[in-house]
Design a protein around this motif. Structure first.
Motif, PDB file in Angstrom:
ATOM      1  N   GLU A   1       0.834  -1.204   0.000  1.00  0.00           N
ATOM      2  CA  GLU A   1       0.000   0.000   0.000  1.00  0.00           C
ATOM      3  C   GLU A   1       0.867   1.253   0.000  1.00  0.00           C
ATOM      4  O   GLU A   1       0.597   2.208  -0.735  1.00  0.00           O
ATOM      5  N   THR A   2       1.926   1.258   0.797  1.00  0.00           N
ATOM      6  CA  THR A   2       2.842   2.398   0.833  1.00  0.00           C
ATOM      7  C   THR A   2       3.494   2.595  -0.527  1.00  0.00           C
ATOM      8  O   THR A   2       3.619   3.727  -1.014  1.00  0.00           O
ATOM      9  N   GLU A   3       3.889   1.508  -1.146  1.00  0.00           N
ATOM     10  CA  GLU A   3       4.509   1.581  -2.469  1.00  0.00           C
ATOM     11  C   GLU A   3       3.537   2.149  -3.501  1.00  0.00           C
ATOM     12  O   GLU A   3       3.899   3.024  -4.305  1.00  0.00           O
ATOM     13  N   LEU A   4       2.290   1.688  -3.495  1.00  0.00           N
ATOM     14  CA  LEU A   4       1.301   2.180  -4.457  1.00  0.00           C
ATOM     15  C   LEU A   4       0.937   3.641  -4.194  1.00  0.00           C
ATOM     16  O   LEU A   4       0.770   4.426  -5.133  1.00  0.00           O
ATOM     17  N   ARG A   5       0.823   4.023  -2.933  1.00  0.00           N
ATOM     18  CA  ARG A   5       0.521   5.421  -2.610  1.00  0.00           C
ATOM     19  C   ARG A   5       1.646   6.338  -3.072  1.00  0.00           C
ATOM     20  O   ARG A   5       1.400   7.437  -3.560  1.00  0.00           O
ATOM     21  N   ALA A   6       2.892   5.878  -2.926  1.00  0.00           N
ATOM     22  CA  ALA A   6       4.030   6.674  -3.384  1.00  0.00           C
ATOM     23  C   ALA A   6       4.039   6.762  -4.913  1.00  0.00           C
ATOM     24  O   ALA A   6       4.321   7.832  -5.478  1.00  0.00           O
ATOM     25  N   ARG A   7       3.717   5.689  -5.581  1.00  0.00           N
ATOM     26  CA  ARG A   7       3.722   5.669  -7.040  1.00  0.00           C
ATOM     27  C   ARG A   7       2.666   6.597  -7.619  1.00  0.00           C
ATOM     28  O   ARG A   7       2.906   7.307  -8.604  1.00  0.00           O
ATOM     29  N   PHE A   8       1.473   6.614  -7.025  1.00  0.00           N
ATOM     30  CA  PHE A   8       0.378   7.422  -7.557  1.00  0.00           C
ATOM     31  C   PHE A   8       0.228   8.760  -6.850  1.00  0.00           C
ATOM     32  O   PHE A   8      -0.707   9.510  -7.131  1.00  0.00           O
ATOM     33  N   GLY A   9       1.133   9.092  -5.943  1.00  0.00           N
ATOM     34  CA  GLY A   9       1.132  10.387  -5.280  1.00  0.00           C
ATOM     35  C   GLY A   9      -0.081  10.626  -4.394  1.00  0.00           C
ATOM     36  O   GLY A   9      -0.614  11.733  -4.357  1.00  0.00           O
ATOM     37  N   LEU A  10      -0.515   9.626  -3.679  1.00  0.00           N
ATOM     38  CA  LEU A  10      -1.698   9.765  -2.831  1.00  0.00           C
ATOM     39  C   LEU A  10      -1.358  10.204  -1.412  1.00  0.00           C
ATOM     40  O   LEU A  10      -2.259  10.448  -0.615  1.00  0.00           O
ATOM     41  N   GLY A  11      -0.113  10.295  -1.055  1.00  0.00           N
ATOM     42  CA  GLY A  11       0.268  10.746   0.283  1.00  0.00           C
ATOM     43  C   GLY A  11       0.205   9.625   1.294  1.00  0.00           C
ATOM     44  O   GLY A  11       0.102   8.450   0.970  1.00  0.00           O
ATOM     45  N   ASP A  12       0.206  10.003   2.567  1.00  0.00           N
ATOM     46  CA  ASP A  12       0.194   9.034   3.660  1.00  0.00           C
ATOM     47  C   ASP A  12      -1.170   8.412   3.813  1.00  0.00           C
ATOM     48  O   ASP A  12      -2.204   9.029   3.568  1.00  0.00           O
ATOM     49  N   SER A  13      -1.192   7.181   4.291  1.00  0.00           N
ATOM     50  CA  SER A  13      -2.454   6.497   4.539  1.00  0.00           C
ATOM     51  C   SER A  13      -3.087   6.966   5.843  1.00  0.00           C
ATOM     52  O   SER A  13      -4.234   6.652   6.127  1.00  0.00           O
ATOM     53  N   ASP A  14      -2.358   7.737   6.662  1.00  0.00           N
ATOM     54  CA  ASP A  14      -2.892   8.243   7.925  1.00  0.00           C
ATOM     55  C   ASP A  14      -3.928   9.335   7.715  1.00  0.00           C
ATOM     56  O   ASP A  14      -4.761   9.577   8.570  1.00  0.00           O
ATOM     57  N   HIS A  15      -3.897   9.995   6.577  1.00  0.00           N
ATOM     58  CA  HIS A  15      -4.803  11.127   6.300  1.00  0.00           C
ATOM     59  C   HIS A  15      -5.895  10.701   5.324  1.00  0.00           C
ATOM     60  O   HIS A  15      -6.003  11.218   4.227  1.00  0.00           O
ATOM     61  N   ASN A  16      -6.698   9.747   5.724  1.00  0.00           N
ATOM     62  CA  ASN A  16      -7.813   9.278   4.891  1.00  0.00           C
ATOM     63  C   ASN A  16      -8.930  10.304   4.903  1.00  0.00           C
ATOM     64  O   ASN A  16      -9.230  10.900   5.910  1.00  0.00           O
ATOM     65  N   ASP A  17      -9.591  10.480   3.742  1.00  0.00           N
ATOM     66  CA  ASP A  17     -10.706  11.453   3.651  1.00  0.00           C
ATOM     67  C   ASP A  17     -11.983  10.814   4.086  1.00  0.00           C
ATOM     68  O   ASP A  17     -12.389   9.790   3.841  1.00  0.00           O
TER      69      ASP A  17
END
Length: 76
Positions: free
Chosen positions: A60-76
């Motif tokens: 998940e961290t790898e995919l978030r970094a690849r697509f520029g989604l930021g940290d998983s701690d700041h979910n909307d």
């Protein structure tokens, strides 16, 4: 005479073997083996689950970094 001694020895050995097998089937022994087997299986499941969750978090961290989604701690 030797034939009788042979069959007497054979009967004693078979009796000893059967008695040991019957003692292994005693409820306390069966319960103890079952509990230890279940505890071992539970430990394996816990290890697998922790490995799988760790790999999922890394992915998940790898995919978030690849697509520029930021940290998983700041979910909307």
């Amino acid at each position: 005479m030797i034939r009788r001694l042979f069959y007497l020895s054979l009967g004693a050995l078979i009796t000893l073997w059967v008695m040991r097998r019957l003692q292994a089937l005693h409820p306390n022994h069966v319960a103890r083996r079952t509990v230890s087997g279940a505890a071992g299986m539970l430990a394996q499941v816990r290890d697998f689950t922790s490995d799988a969750l760790g790999e999922a978090a890394d992915r998940e961290t790898e995919l978030r970094a690849r697509f520029g989604l930021g940290d998983s701690d700041h979910n909307d």
